[in-house]
Motif scaffolding. Structure first.
Motif, PDB file in Angstrom:
ATOM      1  N   UNK A 199     -11.552   8.247  21.835  1.00 49.86           N
ATOM      2  CA  UNK A 199     -11.279   7.005  22.561  1.00 49.86           C
ATOM      3  C   UNK A 199     -11.410   7.156  24.074  1.00 49.86           C
ATOM      4  N   UNK A 200     -11.809   8.357  24.524  1.00 47.68           N
ATOM      5  CA  UNK A 200     -12.023   8.600  25.950  1.00 47.68           C
ATOM      6  C   UNK A 200     -10.846   9.218  26.672  1.00 47.68           C
ATOM      7  N   UNK A 201      -9.666   9.221  26.045  1.00 44.64           N
ATOM      8  CA  UNK A 201      -8.483   9.776  26.697  1.00 44.64           C
ATOM      9  C   UNK A 201      -8.522  11.304  26.685  1.00 44.64           C
ATOM     10  N   UNK A 202      -7.878  11.919  27.696  1.00 45.13           N
ATOM     11  CA  UNK A 202      -7.740  13.373  27.719  1.00 45.13           C
ATOM     12  C   UNK A 202      -6.579  13.775  26.817  1.00 45.13           C
ATOM     13  N   UNK A 203      -6.808  14.792  26.033  1.00 43.59           N
ATOM     14  CA  UNK A 203      -5.807  15.239  25.066  1.00 43.59           C
ATOM     15  C   UNK A 203      -4.795  16.163  25.729  1.00 43.59           C
ATOM     16  N   UNK A 204      -3.522  15.880  25.502  1.00 41.94           N
ATOM     17  CA  UNK A 204      -2.433  16.746  25.968  1.00 41.94           C
ATOM     18  C   UNK A 204      -2.115  17.733  24.861  1.00 41.94           C
ATOM     19  N   UNK A 205      -2.245  19.013  25.141  1.00 46.02           N
ATOM     20  CA  UNK A 205      -2.042  20.039  24.115  1.00 46.02           C
ATOM     21  C   UNK A 205      -0.599  19.991  23.625  1.00 46.02           C
ATOM     22  N   UNK A 206      -0.460  19.964  22.288  1.00 43.46           N
ATOM     23  CA  UNK A 206       0.861  19.796  21.696  1.00 43.46           C
ATOM     24  C   UNK A 206       1.352  21.103  21.086  1.00 43.46           C
ATOM     25  N   UNK A 207       2.621  21.406  21.326  1.00 42.33           N
ATOM     26  CA  UNK A 207       3.255  22.609  20.786  1.00 42.33           C
ATOM     27  C   UNK A 207       4.621  22.246  20.215  1.00 42.33           C
ATOM     28  N   UNK A 208       5.096  23.078  19.293  1.00 45.79           N
ATOM     29  CA  UNK A 208       6.381  22.810  18.662  1.00 45.79           C
ATOM     30  C   UNK A 208       6.996  24.129  18.210  1.00 45.79           C
ATOM     31  N   UNK A 209       8.301  24.267  18.454  1.00 41.69           N
ATOM     32  CA  UNK A 209       9.014  25.460  18.001  1.00 41.69           C
ATOM     33  C   UNK A 209      10.501  25.160  17.945  1.00 41.69           C
ATOM     34  N   UNK A 210      11.100  25.451  16.797  1.00 40.24           N
ATOM     35  CA  UNK A 210      12.548  25.285  16.621  1.00 40.24           C
ATOM     36  C   UNK A 210      13.007  23.894  17.025  1.00 40.24           C
ATOM     37  N   UNK A 211      12.231  22.881  16.649  1.00 44.35           N
ATOM     38  CA  UNK A 211      12.600  21.514  16.955  1.00 44.35           C
ATOM     39  C   UNK A 211      12.251  21.061  18.354  1.00 44.35           C
ATOM     40  N   UNK A 212      11.718  21.946  19.173  1.00 46.73           N
ATOM     41  CA  UNK A 212      11.335  21.590  20.543  1.00 46.73           C
ATOM     42  C   UNK A 212       9.860  21.194  20.577  1.00 46.73           C
ATOM     43  N   UNK A 213       9.590  20.002  21.023  1.00 51.79           N
ATOM     44  CA  UNK A 213       8.222  19.478  21.084  1.00 51.79           C
ATOM     45  C   UNK A 213       7.775  19.455  22.537  1.00 51.79           C
TER      46      UNK A 213
END
Length: 324
Positions: A199-213
């Motif tokens: 859709x043209x938007x820049x992707x924000x890298x997503x991470x998750x650990x122990x319930x922390x997003x």
């Protein structure tokens, strides 16, 4: 005005072909009375006599001769089309159209699709890859391929493997120069390969650990919108990349890329084929589904893998976080 049925048209042609009502009735599996009624009904619908008949013989009228000359080829074409349709129900042939997102298509192309084509050479597969989610029925596709969380609720889903994962990776030379990131926030100090979504938007890298997003808006020398290009840039040492793990699995195994932040990359729902209910599916469709089930079973039997344990997420969230 009522339209003639195929049996009425076939009745006239069979009588002409055999030269008698009795032989035509045997050919069509009808009684002579039923055959006579079919011809009479057709003549009433047309308002013209097609056959001159006596107790001893039958012949075409002028109108009947003109009618047969025009209807005969057309009826032959119809019967040929019906024979072709029946053949596709018996022997895998024809075209199957599949809509998939690029990473999923790359994952199943060789082990499933190409293997299927070798087994069924009369089938043609039209594989369309795109990042956006489409209505496979409205768009004329037989099957779709997406993560389980994006499969429409009114379709049949076939999981094809275990939960998938993202992989953050860079070349050994790049990590030697810049060091290893220990936390997602460390990426802000590293050159990264940015990802642009369909859709043209820049992707924000997503991470998750122990319930922390955590979502990181990385920076770097290049922005790309195709995973294979990001892989080439990472292999060249341009920066750290964010991938679907299957896209770089061989590079990781060979040491060409090194994975980092493994404990921060969450599991994703498994890859699924999906399709609307098919009560009269073609032989090609049935054969492909059977082979896909076998493919899924073999993947499930591989050590350390299991099907379908990832938690489902909303389609909107999945589209926001998926770079491929």
């Amino acid at each position: 005005m009522a339209r003639p049925s195929l049996i009425e048209l076939e009745a006239v042609l069979a009588i002409v072909r055999h030269g008698s009502f009795r032989a035509a009735a045997l050919d069509l599996g009808l009684s002579t009375t039923a055959l006579s009624h079919a011809v009479g009904k057709l003549e009433r619908q047309l308002g013209v006599r097609l056959l001159n008949r006596t107790t001893r013989s039958v012949s075409l009228t002028d109108a009947g001769r003109s009618f047969v000359e025009q209807v005969g080829p057309a009826l032959g074409a119809i019967q040929g089309a019906m024979d072709t349709a029946r053949a596709q129900q018996e022997t895998p042939s024809g075209t199957l159209r599949i809509n998939a997102f690029p990473t999923g298509a790359r994952e199943i192309l060789a082990p499933l699709i190409l293997a299927f084509l070798r087994r069924h050479p009369r089938v043609h597969i039209d594989l369309v890859t795109e990042g956006r989610l489409v209505d496979v029925v409205a768009a004329g596709f037989d099957l779709g391929l997406r993560g389980a969380d994006l499969v429409p609720a009114d379709t049949i889903a076939l999981p094809l493997g275990p939960p998938r994962r993202f992989a953050v990776a860079a070349s050994p030379a790049h990590l030697d120069r810049h060091g290893l990131p220990r936390l997602p926030q460390d990426l802000l100090a590293h050159p990264c390969i940015r990802v642009r979504l369909p859709n043209g938007a820049l992707y924000r890298w997503r991470f998750e650990k122990a319930g922390q997003d955590v979502q990181i808006d990385v920076q770097g020398p290049i922005t790309l919108d195709e995973a294979s290009l990001s892989r080439l840039a990472a292999l060249d040492g341009v920066g750290i990349g964010y991938f679907m793990e299957p896209d770089i699995r061989e590079d990781l195994a060979a040491g060409r890329l090194v994975q980092v932040l493994q404990d921060w990359t969450p599991a994703l729902p498994p890859l699924c084929l999906y399709y609307p209910s098919r009560r009269h599916a073609s032989a090609a469709f049935q054969a492909f589904i059977a082979m896909a089930r076998d493919f899924a079973t073999k993947r499930a039997d591989q050590p350390g893998t299991r099907l379908g344990s990832a938690s489902a997420r909303s389609p909107a969230a999945s589209q926001r976080r998926s770079p491929t």
